[in-house]
Write a protein that holds these residues in place. Structure first.
Motif: not given
Length: 120
Positions: A13-27
């Motif tokens: 799931l995490l690998g399927s997210l666009p980088k911007e969306e993954l970064d936003a989730m982590m931030n």
């Protein structure tokens, strides 16, 4: 009462997210942590390294056997957790619903029965 808000990650799931969306989730964890500090409900939190870096130890016939992690064959693995001290289970569930991961996968809420070293 203290509660554990458990984060399970699914690498697919995490690998399927666009980088911007993954970064936003982590931030999004920083403002979440700040809000818990301000409310006095944050006891602590732990972010864990990738499950690929873990090892599982089982004692078989009195001999320790070490294998690469994660613990079981699963799609998800334990990624981290928060410990919160709040008035009710319902409040802990509310807080879990505010966690960045809750938009993508489940966040488990579990009451803490015994503790040591958690600011008690």
């Amino acid at each position: 009462m203290k509660y554990l808000l458990i984060i399970h990650n699914n690498p697919a799931l995490l690998g399927s997210l666009p980088k911007e969306e993954l970064d936003a989730m982590m931030n999004a964890h920083e403002p979440f942590q700040q809000a818990l500090k301000e409310s006095g409900e944050l006891v602590g939190f732990v972010a864990l390294a990738d499950a690929a870096d873990s090892r599982v130890i089982r004692v078989l016939d009195q001999v320790p056997a070490v294998t690469d992690g994660p613990f079981v064959e699963a799609k998800e693995y334990l990624a981290g957790f928060y410990v919160v001290d709040c008035d009710s289970f319902d409040r802990a569930v509310e807080l879990a619903g505010r966690m960045p991961e809750a938009r993508y996968q489940g966040v488990e809420v579990r009451p803490v029965l015994a503790e040591s070293g958690l600011g008690a």
